[in-house]
Structures are given as structure tokens and as C-alpha cells.
Design a protein around this motif. Structure first.
Motif, PDB file in Angstrom:
ATOM      1  N   PHE A   1      -3.039  -1.276   4.139  1.00 29.24           N
ATOM      2  CA  PHE A   1      -3.494  -1.745   2.832  1.00 29.24           C
ATOM      3  C   PHE A   1      -2.629  -2.937   2.449  1.00 29.24           C
ATOM      4  O   PHE A   1      -1.410  -2.817   2.308  1.00 29.24           O
ATOM      5  N   ILE A   2      -3.253  -4.114   2.317  1.00 32.29           N
ATOM      6  CA  ILE A   2      -2.554  -5.343   1.938  1.00 32.29           C
ATOM      7  C   ILE A   2      -2.797  -5.573   0.452  1.00 32.29           C
ATOM      8  O   ILE A   2      -3.922  -5.828   0.033  1.00 32.29           O
ATOM      9  N   SER A   3      -1.744  -5.467  -0.332  1.00 30.57           N
ATOM     10  CA  SER A   3      -1.865  -5.614  -1.775  1.00 30.57           C
ATOM     11  C   SER A   3      -1.485  -7.028  -2.185  1.00 30.57           C
ATOM     12  O   SER A   3      -0.339  -7.446  -2.038  1.00 30.57           O
ATOM     13  N   SER A   4      -2.460  -7.775  -2.729  1.00 34.57           N
ATOM     14  CA  SER A   4      -2.226  -9.172  -3.100  1.00 34.57           C
ATOM     15  C   SER A   4      -2.095  -9.385  -4.601  1.00 34.57           C
ATOM     16  O   SER A   4      -1.887 -10.516  -5.040  1.00 34.57           O
TER      17      SER A   4
ATOM     18  N   ARG B   1       6.679  -0.714  -5.257  1.00 32.45           N
ATOM     19  CA  ARG B   1       7.412   0.282  -4.472  1.00 32.45           C
ATOM     20  C   ARG B   1       6.790   1.672  -4.615  1.00 32.45           C
ATOM     21  O   ARG B   1       6.663   2.414  -3.635  1.00 32.45           O
ATOM     22  N   ASP B   2       6.389   2.024  -5.830  1.00 37.22           N
ATOM     23  CA  ASP B   2       5.781   3.331  -6.071  1.00 37.22           C
ATOM     24  C   ASP B   2       4.453   3.463  -5.332  1.00 37.22           C
ATOM     25  O   ASP B   2       4.195   4.495  -4.676  1.00 37.22           O
ATOM     26  N   LEU B   3       3.607   2.434  -5.417  1.00 34.11           N
ATOM     27  CA  LEU B   3       2.320   2.485  -4.717  1.00 34.11           C
ATOM     28  C   LEU B   3       2.520   2.593  -3.212  1.00 34.11           C
ATOM     29  O   LEU B   3       1.817   3.347  -2.532  1.00 34.11           O
ATOM     30  N   ALA B   4       3.479   1.854  -2.684  1.00 37.44           N
ATOM     31  CA  ALA B   4       3.743   1.902  -1.250  1.00 37.44           C
ATOM     32  C   ALA B   4       4.145   3.303  -0.812  1.00 37.44           C
ATOM     33  O   ALA B   4       3.670   3.815   0.216  1.00 37.44           O
TER      34      ALA B   4
ATOM     35  N   ALA C   1       2.845   7.972   2.246  1.00 46.87           N
ATOM     36  CA  ALA C   1       2.913   9.431   2.340  1.00 46.87           C
ATOM     37  C   ALA C   1       1.615  10.022   2.878  1.00 46.87           C
ATOM     38  O   ALA C   1       1.597  11.141   3.412  1.00 46.87           O
ATOM     39  N   LEU C   2       0.532   9.262   2.757  1.00 44.78           N
ATOM     40  CA  LEU C   2      -0.775   9.713   3.256  1.00 44.78           C
ATOM     41  C   LEU C   2      -1.039   9.267   4.695  1.00 44.78           C
ATOM     42  O   LEU C   2      -2.117   9.522   5.231  1.00 44.78           O
ATOM     43  N   GLY C   3      -0.071   8.572   5.294  1.00 42.07           N
ATOM     44  CA  GLY C   3      -0.218   8.171   6.689  1.00 42.07           C
ATOM     45  C   GLY C   3      -0.781   6.783   6.904  1.00 42.07           C
ATOM     46  O   GLY C   3      -1.086   6.407   8.037  1.00 42.07           O
ATOM     47  N   PHE C   4      -0.895   6.001   5.818  1.00 41.78           N
ATOM     48  CA  PHE C   4      -1.362   4.626   5.942  1.00 41.78           C
ATOM     49  C   PHE C   4      -0.168   3.671   5.861  1.00 41.78           C
ATOM     50  O   PHE C   4       0.948   4.067   5.554  1.00 41.78           O
ATOM     51  N   HIS C   5      -0.427   2.394   6.143  1.00 41.41           N
ATOM     52  CA  HIS C   5       0.595   1.359   5.995  1.00 41.41           C
ATOM     53  C   HIS C   5       0.319   0.581   4.716  1.00 41.41           C
ATOM     54  O   HIS C   5      -0.837   0.413   4.308  1.00 41.41           O
ATOM     55  N   TYR C   6       1.383   0.092   4.095  1.00 40.61           N
ATOM     56  CA  TYR C   6       1.254  -0.679   2.859  1.00 40.61           C
ATOM     57  C   TYR C   6       2.050  -1.963   3.017  1.00 40.61           C
ATOM     58  O   TYR C   6       3.242  -1.927   3.352  1.00 40.61           O
ATOM     59  N   LEU C   7       1.387  -3.099   2.802  1.00 41.06           N
ATOM     60  CA  LEU C   7       2.070  -4.383   2.838  1.00 41.06           C
ATOM     61  C   LEU C   7       1.993  -5.009   1.454  1.00 41.06           C
ATOM     62  O   LEU C   7       0.908  -5.261   0.930  1.00 41.06           O
ATOM     63  N   ASP C   8       3.158  -5.214   0.869  1.00 41.71           N
ATOM     64  CA  ASP C   8       3.279  -5.891  -0.421  1.00 41.71           C
ATOM     65  C   ASP C   8       3.162  -7.384  -0.136  1.00 41.71           C
ATOM     66  O   ASP C   8       4.070  -7.984   0.435  1.00 41.71           O
ATOM     67  N   ALA C   9       2.032  -8.003  -0.508  1.00 44.31           N
ATOM     68  CA  ALA C   9       1.744  -9.360  -0.032  1.00 44.31           C
ATOM     69  C   ALA C   9       1.081 -10.223  -1.085  1.00 44.31           C
ATOM     70  O   ALA C   9      -0.074 -10.647  -0.940  1.00 44.31           O
ATOM     71  N   PRO C  10       1.783 -10.518  -2.187  1.00 42.38           N
ATOM     72  CA  PRO C  10       1.206 -11.437  -3.170  1.00 42.38           C
ATOM     73  C   PRO C  10       1.004 -12.828  -2.578  1.00 42.38           C
ATOM     74  O   PRO C  10       1.646 -13.202  -1.597  1.00 42.38           O
TER      75      PRO C  10
ATOM     76  N   ALA D   1       8.516  -2.563   0.434  1.00 42.00           N
ATOM     77  CA  ALA D   1       7.623  -3.090  -0.603  1.00 42.00           C
ATOM     78  C   ALA D   1       8.413  -3.336  -1.883  1.00 42.00           C
ATOM     79  O   ALA D   1       9.393  -2.658  -2.179  1.00 42.00           O
ATOM     80  N   GLY D   2       7.972  -4.320  -2.653  1.00 42.27           N
ATOM     81  CA  GLY D   2       8.629  -4.687  -3.901  1.00 42.27           C
ATOM     82  C   GLY D   2       9.318  -6.032  -3.798  1.00 42.27           C
ATOM     83  O   GLY D   2       9.372  -6.768  -4.781  1.00 42.27           O
ATOM     84  N   THR D   3       9.830  -6.352  -2.604  1.00 43.25           N
ATOM     85  CA  THR D   3      10.504  -7.633  -2.449  1.00 43.25           C
ATOM     86  C   THR D   3       9.511  -8.779  -2.553  1.00 43.25           C
ATOM     87  O   THR D   3       9.773  -9.791  -3.206  1.00 43.25           O
ATOM     88  N   GLY D   4       8.363  -8.644  -1.905  1.00 42.91           N
ATOM     89  CA  GLY D   4       7.328  -9.667  -2.020  1.00 42.91           C
ATOM     90  C   GLY D   4       6.907  -9.864  -3.464  1.00 42.91           C
ATOM     91  O   GLY D   4       6.747 -10.999  -3.939  1.00 42.91           O
TER      92      GLY D   4
END
Length: 310
Positions: A101-104, A113-116, A121-130, A175-178
Motif C-alpha cells: 500500500f503506497i500512501s501519497s 506511523r500508526d497506519l503503517a 500487522a495484517l501481513g501487507f507492506h506500507y510505503l509512506d510516499a508523499p 513510515a513517518g519520515t517521508g
């Protein structure tokens, strides 16, 4: 690490959630790069437009992401992002195992960070990517992406990142740094637009030739990217929303909240935010953010192109 797909012979499938001015261009760039792209938007007309341009459309979030290896979320804010993931029709229950999941959306780093954590936790990947660059660069696949996340998230997202961006800054493994980098960008962008609009309206108040002001300033030390990019809208009297006033009401509000939590003073942000709020209150919220110049003109009696002289 490469993206794992069940059939190595097929293209990666990407779902784009949000087909507004940015998301539509990003979906086009993904399709042009050879990915199989499914587009979804709450506005059926946006989906129909994407289909007319040769893309695939979905009528529900679940339909859009069910077969997607990569989900690119291009919604407005954290609230909408959470709704996409965990709302009544949230995709977290139907995403493909191992999908990224790429969050823009622009949001507070703590929320990213919380969303990631919840997604991972559900087994997916999260990319913080504004993202940064505007609709034109989105359509060309030339965005700047400020991304942070795990190595696995970057690997899974790589086909989409390569298609959508001219520059991908890999800013850390969490996540969160982006999101934090994006907020620094938005601080500067919002203040610079306000300064540019203040300056051009002040020039108008002095009855200067505004075309010549633009020529001189863009060749001088007072220039900024935002002055160079936004003031042509003012000179043309065209406030079609390429980036709306409400975007900076939201983003500078986030910056101010972050700064308050850190006990950090942001007086320039505070002053600029008041001007965006005033423009929104004057009925310009959905207009281009260069409408701040119109607000200055209304307050001062300055005459800008395209306005009717009193």
C-alpha cells in the motif's frame, strides 16, 4: 529483492485509489510504463474518464484492489486514507496477500506511523510516499516522491515508483519520515505562495507593469519556484484550481499542530495560514492557491488582471 507475483510472465497489477488531478496522471504514468492499472474514485465520472483513456475502472474499492500487487492511494488526507484502508468498505480485508500500500496523502507523521503498523500487522507492506510536482509532472511520470518504509515495501513498490517519479528519495526504513519531509516542503511551499501573492498584489497597488515585474523578479534574487510557477495564473486572471486554497488550509494547519506539539515557533506559517483561511472564508477555497493575490487585491483595492475595476 523483486516483486513476487504468481505469474512472472504478467505485468504487475496496480490499483490507483483517487483519480483527481494527481491520481489520474499517476494512473496514466503507470499504464504507460506497462503495468495493468485499475482506477477507482468516488466520482464515477473520473472512473469513466480513465476508462475512456484506455484504463480499467472499478466501481468499488474491493473490486479495484482484489488482484492488485500495488495499491497507490492518492486521496486528500489521513482521514480519507484511513477510510480507504479500514472504513466500512476498507480494502484491508480484501487486499492480495503480500501487496504493498503506497500512501501519497499529506499527513502528520505520527498518523503515518500508526497506519503503517496497522497495515503491516495484517501481513501487507506500507510505503509512506508523499508526492510533489503537480498534475503536469504526475501525468509525465516525473514526480518527486519522499518515501520511507521497509526494504520489502520498497521492493514491492519499485515498479510503480519507477513509473511515477523522476526522483524517489529513500528516506528511511520507518513510515513517518517521508511524511515529515513532505511537511517541511509544504511549510516552504505555503509560505512562498503567500509571499509571491503579496508581492505581485503590492506591485499592482503601485500600478507597476505586472508582466515586467514577473520578468524582472524571475531574473533576480527575489525569485522563488512558487513565484515563477503561480504568478502566471495571476497575470492570466485564471484561477482554475491546479492546487486549491484548501490544500494549504489543511497542510499549514498540520504544520502548526506539529510545531505546537514540539513547542516550536512557526510565525511565518501562522501568518500564511491566516491568509489561506481568509481566502477560503471569502469563497475561494476551491480555487487555485494563487487566489491569495485576489484576496490581497480585495483588501487593498489593487487592480489585478481579470478583475473588474470598481
Amino acid at each position: 529483492m523483486t516483486l513476487h507475483v504468481e505469474n512472472p510472465g504478467r505485468s504487475a497489477v496496480a490499483a490507483v485509489i483517487g483519480l483527481g488531478s494527481m491520481g489520474f496522471g499517476m494512473a496514466q504514468a503507470l499504464k504507460r510504463a506497462g503495468l495493468a492499472v485499475v482506477g477507482y474514485d468516488v466520482a464515477p465520472a473520473a472512473v469513466a474518464r480513465f476508462i475512456a483513456e484506455g484504463g480499467r475502472g472499478a466501481s468499488t474499492l474491493g473490486e479495484a484492489v482484489r488482484d492488485a500487487d500495488i495499491v497507490v492511494s492518492v486521496v486528500v488526507n489521513a482521514v480519507q486514507t484511513e477510510a480507504v484502508l479500514f472504513g466500512p468498505e476498507g480494502i484491508a480485508s480484501v487486499m492480495k496477500p503480500g501487496a504493498v500500500f503506497i500512501s501519497s496523502a499529506t499527513m502528520d507523521p505520527a498518523i503515518a506511523r500508526d497506519l503503517a503498523q496497522r497495515v503491516e500487522a495484517l501481513g501487507f507492506h506500507y510505503l509512506d510516499a508523499p508526492i510533489s510536482g503537480g498534475a503536469a509532472k504526475a501525468a509525465k511520470g516525473e514526480l518527486t516522491i519522499m518515501a520511507s518504509g521497509s526494504a520489502r515495501a520498497f521492493a514491492a513498490a519499485r515498479p510503480a515508483l519507477d513509473a511515477m517519479a523522476a526522483k524517489v528519495y529513500e528516506l528511511g526504513d520507518a513510515a513517518g519520515t517521508g511524511a515529515a519531509f513532505k511537511m517541511i516542503n509544504q511549510l516552504l511551499a505555503g509560505v512562498h505562495i503567500a509571499a509571491a501573492c503579496e508581492a505581485i498584489s503590492f506591485a499592482a497597488k503601485q500600478d507597476l507593469n505586472l508582466e515586467k515585474v514577473y520578468e524582472v523578479i524571475t531574473a533576480s534574487a527575489g525569485n522563488s519556484w512558487m513565484f515563477e510557477n503561480r504568478i502566471p495564473h495571476v497575470l492570466a486572471g485564471d484561477y482554475t484550481p491546479l492546487s486549491a486554497i484548501e490544500i494549504f488550509v489543511k497542510d499549514l494547519g498540520i504544520v502548526q499542530d506539529m510545531a505546537r506539539a514540539e513547542r516550536y515557533p512557526v510565525p511565518l506559517v501562522a501568518a500564511a495560514l491566516q491568509m489561506y483561511l481568509a481566502a477560503s472564508g471569502a469563497g475561494m477555497g476551491r480555487d487555485d492557491d494563487s487566489s491569495l493575490a485576489r484576496l490581497y487585491a480585495q483588501l487593498s483595492g489593487a487592480q489585478l488582471p481579470g478583475t473588474i475595476k470598481a
